[in-house]
Design a protein around this motif. Structure first.
Motif, PDB file in Angstrom:
ATOM      1  N   THR A  93       0.858  -1.177   0.000  1.00 17.50           N
ATOM      2  CA  THR A  93       0.000   0.000   0.000  1.00 17.50           C
ATOM      3  C   THR A  93       0.899   1.234   0.000  1.00 17.50           C
ATOM      4  O   THR A  93       1.838   1.314   0.798  1.00 17.50           O
ATOM      5  N   LEU A  94       0.584   2.170  -0.904  1.00 16.51           N
ATOM      6  CA  LEU A  94       1.346   3.416  -1.013  1.00 16.51           C
ATOM      7  C   LEU A  94       0.433   4.609  -0.777  1.00 16.51           C
ATOM      8  O   LEU A  94      -0.712   4.607  -1.244  1.00 16.51           O
ATOM      9  N   LYS A  95       0.930   5.605  -0.100  1.00 17.65           N
ATOM     10  CA  LYS A  95       0.222   6.878   0.042  1.00 17.65           C
ATOM     11  C   LYS A  95       0.799   7.805  -1.019  1.00 17.65           C
ATOM     12  O   LYS A  95       2.008   8.037  -1.054  1.00 17.65           O
ATOM     13  N   VAL A  96      -0.072   8.316  -1.889  1.00 13.66           N
ATOM     14  CA  VAL A  96       0.362   9.053  -3.075  1.00 13.66           C
ATOM     15  C   VAL A  96      -0.334  10.407  -3.142  1.00 13.66           C
ATOM     16  O   VAL A  96      -1.484  10.545  -2.711  1.00 13.66           O
ATOM     17  N   VAL A  97       0.360  11.390  -3.711  1.00 11.21           N
ATOM     18  CA  VAL A  97      -0.201  12.715  -3.975  1.00 11.21           C
ATOM     19  C   VAL A  97       0.054  13.022  -5.445  1.00 11.21           C
ATOM     20  O   VAL A  97       1.203  12.996  -5.887  1.00 11.21           O
ATOM     21  N   LEU A  98      -1.008  13.299  -6.199  1.00  6.57           N
ATOM     22  CA  LEU A  98      -0.874  13.619  -7.620  1.00  6.57           C
ATOM     23  C   LEU A  98      -1.387  15.032  -7.885  1.00  6.57           C
ATOM     24  O   LEU A  98      -2.302  15.495  -7.214  1.00  6.57           O
ATOM     25  N   LYS A  99      -0.814  15.663  -8.893  1.00  8.33           N
ATOM     26  CA  LYS A  99      -1.267  16.988  -9.304  1.00  8.33           C
ATOM     27  C   LYS A  99      -1.964  16.958 -10.654  1.00  8.33           C
ATOM     28  O   LYS A  99      -2.719  17.866 -10.988  1.00  8.33           O
ATOM     29  N   LYS A 100      -1.695  15.896 -11.440  1.00  7.84           N
ATOM     30  CA  LYS A 100      -2.277  15.763 -12.765  1.00  7.84           C
ATOM     31  C   LYS A 100      -2.794  14.346 -12.963  1.00  7.84           C
ATOM     32  O   LYS A 100      -2.332  13.415 -12.305  1.00  7.84           O
ATOM     33  N   SER A 101      -3.725  14.191 -13.888  1.00  9.27           N
ATOM     34  CA  SER A 101      -4.257  12.877 -14.229  1.00  9.27           C
ATOM     35  C   SER A 101      -3.185  12.034 -14.896  1.00  9.27           C
ATOM     36  O   SER A 101      -2.178  12.551 -15.394  1.00  9.27           O
ATOM     37  N   GLY A 102      -3.416  10.727 -14.930  1.00  9.08           N
ATOM     38  CA  GLY A 102      -2.484   9.840 -15.598  1.00  9.08           C
ATOM     39  C   GLY A 102      -2.822   8.386 -15.356  1.00  9.08           C
ATOM     40  O   GLY A 102      -3.949   8.040 -15.015  1.00  9.08           O
ATOM     41  N   VAL A 103      -1.810   7.539 -15.520  1.00  5.50           N
ATOM     42  CA  VAL A 103      -1.980   6.091 -15.404  1.00  5.50           C
ATOM     43  C   VAL A 103      -0.957   5.542 -14.423  1.00  5.50           C
ATOM     44  O   VAL A 103       0.235   5.837 -14.527  1.00  5.50           O
ATOM     45  N   ILE A 104      -1.449   4.748 -13.481  1.00  5.14           N
ATOM     46  CA  ILE A 104      -0.585   4.005 -12.570  1.00  5.14           C
ATOM     47  C   ILE A 104      -0.247   2.683 -13.261  1.00  5.14           C
ATOM     48  O   ILE A 104      -1.135   1.991 -13.747  1.00  5.14           O
ATOM     49  N   HIS A 105       1.036   2.357 -13.312  1.00  3.88           N
ATOM     50  CA  HIS A 105       1.497   1.080 -13.863  1.00  3.88           C
ATOM     51  C   HIS A 105       2.184   0.326 -12.731  1.00  3.88           C
ATOM     52  O   HIS A 105       3.034   0.896 -12.038  1.00  3.88           O
ATOM     53  N   ALA A 106       1.843  -0.934 -12.554  1.00  3.20           N
ATOM     54  CA  ALA A 106       2.539  -1.788 -11.592  1.00  3.20           C
ATOM     55  C   ALA A 106       3.172  -2.925 -12.386  1.00  3.20           C
ATOM     56  O   ALA A 106       2.510  -3.569 -13.204  1.00  3.20           O
ATOM     57  N   VAL A 107       4.457  -3.146 -12.156  1.00  4.06           N
ATOM     58  CA  VAL A 107       5.192  -4.215 -12.829  1.00  4.06           C
ATOM     59  C   VAL A 107       5.755  -5.126 -11.747  1.00  4.06           C
ATOM     60  O   VAL A 107       6.345  -4.651 -10.777  1.00  4.06           O
ATOM     61  N   GLU A 108       5.542  -6.431 -11.924  1.00  4.75           N
ATOM     62  CA  GLU A 108       6.092  -7.387 -10.962  1.00  4.75           C
ATOM     63  C   GLU A 108       6.979  -8.377 -11.683  1.00  4.75           C
ATOM     64  O   GLU A 108       6.818  -8.615 -12.873  1.00  4.75           O
TER      65      GLU A 108
END
Length: 125
Positions: A93-108
């Protein structure tokens, strides 16, 4: 035949052959709001599995990136978490702050079945 590195990453859309049977257990699942307020913290959860967690077969790491709308050079690496087989599960779990829209990518990375990617769009208002 030489492939680009990006061509080595499996996704549910590109998996074929034997990889199709691995989609459910290897694709990172991203839980996050569809929409967030600019500058306000929120949580992203990334999980993989169910998946074996032995020295012989396990998820070794997860990286989380943000592809920000309008940014000239993407993506931004948000986190990289390394897992010790038999001790740590691939669930973060990550706590995140964004200023603009976009896409979260997770790579395992699975030590037997390679790299797998999941993604989720987030709209910032």
């Amino acid at each position: 035949m030489t492939k680009k590195f990006g061509d080595l990453i499996y996704t549910p859309e590109t998996a074929s052959g034997e990889a199709i049977s691995k989609v459910e257990t290897h694709t990172p699942r991203i839980e996050a709001p569809e929409q967030v307020k600019a500058g306000e913290p929120f949580y992203i959860k990334v999980a993989v599995g169910p998946h074996p967690n032995t020295v012989q077969h396990s998820i070794r790491w997860v990286e989380v990136y943000f592809q920000e709308e309008g940014r000239p050079f993407n993506p931004v690496l948000l986190a990289r978490v390394v897992f010790e087989p038999e001790y740590a599960e691939p669930d973060i779990t990550l706590k995140v702050v964004l200023k603009k829209s976009g896409v979260i990518h997770a790579v395992e990375y699975c030590n037997l079945h390679g790299l797998w990617e999941g993604r989720k769009e987030i709209k910032v208002i």
